[in-house]
Design an enzyme around this catalytic site. Structure first.
Site, PDB file in Angstrom:
ATOM      1  N   ALA A 242     -52.247  85.436  -4.115  1.00  0.00           N
ATOM      2  CA  ALA A 242     -52.778  85.928  -5.387  1.00  0.00           C
ATOM      3  C   ALA A 242     -54.229  86.355  -5.147  1.00  0.00           C
ATOM      4  CB  ALA A 242     -52.703  84.843  -6.453  1.00  0.00           C
ATOM      5  N   ASP A 422     -57.478  83.756  -1.886  1.00  0.00           N
ATOM      6  CA  ASP A 422     -56.153  83.448  -2.408  1.00  0.00           C
ATOM      7  C   ASP A 422     -56.285  82.481  -3.571  1.00  0.00           C
ATOM      8  OD1 ASP A 422     -53.011  82.455  -0.802  1.00  0.00           O
ATOM      9  OD2 ASP A 422     -53.524  82.802  -2.900  1.00  0.00           O
ATOM     10  N   HIS A 423     -56.025  82.973  -4.782  1.00  0.00           N
ATOM     11  CA  HIS A 423     -56.228  82.162  -5.987  1.00  0.00           C
ATOM     12  C   HIS A 423     -55.165  81.067  -6.140  1.00  0.00           C
ATOM     13  CE1 HIS A 423     -58.351  81.089  -9.416  1.00  0.00           C
ATOM     14  NE2 HIS A 423     -58.247  82.163 -10.173  1.00  0.00           N
ATOM     15  N   ARG A 424     -54.158  81.047  -5.279  1.00  0.00           N
ATOM     16  CA  ARG A 424     -53.199  79.947  -5.322  1.00  0.00           C
ATOM     17  C   ARG A 424     -53.875  78.629  -4.957  1.00  0.00           C
ATOM     18  NH1 ARG A 424     -48.719  81.041  -1.145  1.00  0.00           N
ATOM     19  NH2 ARG A 424     -50.594  81.532   0.053  1.00  0.00           N
ATOM     20  N   ILE A 425     -54.877  78.699  -4.078  1.00  0.00           N
ATOM     21  CA  ILE A 425     -55.490  77.481  -3.547  1.00  0.00           C
ATOM     22  C   ILE A 425     -57.006  77.499  -3.629  1.00  0.00           C
ATOM     23  CG2 ILE A 425     -55.610  78.307  -1.162  1.00  0.00           C
ATOM     24  CD1 ILE A 425     -54.618  74.766  -2.343  1.00  0.00           C
TER      25      ILE A 425
END
Length: 451
Positions: A242, A422-425
Site C-alpha cells: 500500500a 508500505d502503509h501496511r506496516i
C-alpha cells in the site's frame, strides 16, 4: 431463565477481529440495556461494547488480551422473567404451527422474507458506516428510518463521542418530519438478486485487454529480458504494498558549500571523486539506525526486522534499464569508505560487471531522480523492502532565512526528499519522522568537518 449471548459486533469496514482490553462487569453483576460490558481495541478504534438486553452477567468466555473474531460470543447474560431460551420457544412454536397450519405457515414465512429484503437496504446502509454504534442504537435507527449519513451526523455524548440511546432518542424527538400528515411513505421495490449462474458467468468472463494498433511505419521493439523482469517486479510491488508518500524540502546549502571546499583535496588524497551520493547514503544509514522498523520486510503476517543495514543504490544503465547494487553494512562505513563503495558499484553497474551477491540482500533503497533534473518523484518500493527514498535535484532558490537580527531573503541550495513506504506496516508518523531525520541531518551538516 433465558440466556442471551453478547457477541462482538462489526466494528467497521475491514475489521475482522479485536483484542479484549478490559472487562467492565464481573460475573453476577446486573447489567442494564446499552450499558458497557467490556472494552476492545482494533487497529482502527478502541471502544466499549454495550449490552443489548437487561439481565445478570453469568459467563465470561474470553480473557483480557484474547483475540476475538467479529460475531463470536464474548459473554452470556441471563434474562429475568424468561422461563426458557427464546430460540427454543420460537422453534417449538414454529414446529407446532407447521403441523397444524402448514399452508398458512408457508405463506407467513414468505411474507417475512419479503419484509426482510425490503429493509435490507437500510441495514446495509448502517453496516457501511465506519463509525461504531451499539446494536441498540442501530435498531432504533432502523425502526425510525434513519440512514447511515444521518446517523453519522448525530453528536454523541458517550465515550470517544459514541452515540448513546439517549442521544438518538433526543435526536428523534427534535427531528423534523420528512413526510407531510396523511402522506404515506413510498417503499421502493426491492430488486431480486440475480441467479447464481448469471453471477458466475459475469465473474468468470475473461478480462478484455485492448490491443495496440500499429501501422506499417511503426517500429516493433521486443522488450529485453531485464525489461520484462523489471516490469513484472514493479507491477508485483504495486499490487503487494500500500504505497504512501511523504515529501520534505531540505536546505542543503551547508552540504553544497562543504563539498565544494573539500572535493579537490578528496580527489587528490583518495583518488576518488566526492559526489553528493555518499553524503546522502550516510544520512540514510543514520536514520535507519534510529528507526529500525523501516529496515524491515513483511512475510505474510509476520515482520522480519533486519540486523544489517544494506542500502540499495538504484543506477541507470546505458540501455535504459535499471539495476540496484547494494551497499552492505552501510552504517559501518565512514564517509571515505562510503564514497569508494558508491563509486565502485556505480562504475561496475554501468559496465555490467556487478557480481550476483552485490545486487541482493538490500534492506532499503535510494534512487537519485535529481540526476535527470526531476525535482521529486514517487518511487515504487523494491520488494520485499518496505520503503524507498528519491533524491530530487539540488536547485538554488530564494528563501526566508531566520537570524537573531530578524528574517531576510537569501539564495539557498534546496532539494526535495520523496519517501515512499508500505502503509501496511509503516504508518504515516514513522514514515514522516524517518525522512525528517534524514533532512535534519543534512541541514545540520558541519561545514568545518574534516575528511
Amino acid at each position: 431463565m433465558a440466556k442471551f449471548e453478547l457477541k462482538l459486533p462489526q466494528m467497521g469496514e475491514s475489521v475482522a477481529e479485536a483484542t479484549l482490553t478490559a472487562w467492565l462487569k464481573d460475573v453476577g453483576d446486573t447489567i442494564e440495556m446499552d450499558e458497557a460490558v467490556f472494552e476492545i481495541a482494533t487497529d482502527k478504534v478502541d471502544s466499549e461494547v454495550p449490552s443489548e438486553v437487561e439481565g445478570v452477567l453469568t459467563e465470561k468466555l474470553f480473557n483480557i488480551d484474547d483475540i476475538i473474531k467479529v460475531g463470536q460470543t464474548v459473554a452470556v447474560i441471563e434474562l429475568e422473567g424468561e422461563s426458557e431460551p427464546i430460540g427454543v420457544t420460537q422453534a417449538d412454536q414454529k414446529e407446532e404451527l407447521t403441523e397444524i397450519f402448514p399452508e398458512s405457515v408457508s405463506v407467513l414465512e414468505e411474507n417475512v422474507t419479503h419484509v426482510q429484503e425490503a429493509v435490507g437496504s437500510t441495514v446495509q446502509g448502517l453496516a457501511d458506516t465506519t463509525r461504531f454504534y451499539s446494536p441498540l442504537v442501530k435498531n432504533i435507527a432502523r425502526e425510525e428510518g434513519i440512514i447511515a449519513a444521518e446517523l453519522d451526523s448525530i453528536e454523541g455524548t458517550g465515550k470517544e463521542g459514541r452515540v448513546t440511546k439517549n442521544d438518538i432518542l433526543d435526536y428523534i424527538k427534535n427531528r423534523k418530519p420528512e413526510i407531510t400528515p396523511g402522506e404515506k411513505p413510498v417503499v421502493a421495490p426491492v430488486k431480486a438478486p440475480e441467479p447464481l449462474q448469471q453471477q458466475a458467468a459475469v465473474s468468470t468472463e475473461p478480462h478484455q485487454v485492448t490491443r495496440v494498433q500499429s501501422s506499417g511505419e511503426d517500429e516493433i521493439i521486443p522488450m529485453t529480458r531485464m525489461g520484462k523482469l523489471i516490469a513484472h517486479h514493479m507491477i508485483e510491488s504495486i499490487s503487494t504494498s500500500a504505497h504512501v508518500q511523504s515529501f520534505i524540502e531540505v536546505d542543503v546549502t551547508k552540504v553544497v558549500a562543504w563539498r565544494n571546499k573539500v572535493k579537490d583535496v578528496f580527489l587528490k588524497n583518495e583518488g576518488e571523486k566526492l559526489t553528493f551520493t555518499p553524503i546522502f547514503m550516510e544520512a540514510v544509514a543514520k536514520a535507519l539506525k534510529k528507526y529500525p522498523m523501516v529496515n524491515i520486510s513483511v512475510d505474510g503476517e509476520t515482520v522480519i526486522k533486519k540486523k544489517n543495514i544494506n542500502i540499495g543504490m538504484a543506477a541507470a544503465l546505458p540501455d535504459g534499464n535499471l539495476i540496484v547494487p547494494v551497499i552492505k553494512n552501510a552504517d559501518q562505513l565512514n564517509l571515505v569508505g562510503m564514497a569508494k563503495v558508491v563509486n565502485d558499484l556505480a562504475s561496475r553497474a554501468r559496465n555490467n560487471a556487478l557480481k550476483p551477491d552485490e545486487v541482493k540482500d538490500g534492506t532499503y533503497t535510494v534512487t537519485n531522480v535529481g540526476s535527470f533534473g526531476s525535482v521529486f518523484g514517487t518511487p515504487i518500493i523494491n520488494q520485499p523492502q518496505v520503503a524507498i527514498l528519491a533524491l530530487g535535484a539540488i536547485r538554488k532558490m530564494p528563501a526566508v532565512i531566520e537570524t537573531a537580527e530578524g528574517d531576510f531573503i537569501g539564495i539557498r541550495s534546496k532539494m526535495f526528499l520523496s519517501h515512499s513506504y508500505d502503509h501496511r506496516i509503516v504508518n504515516g508518523a514513522l514514515g514522516g519522522m524517518f525522512v525528517k531525520t534524514v533532512a535534519d541531518y543534512l541541514e545540520a551538516w558541519d561545514v568545518d568537518r574534516e575528511i
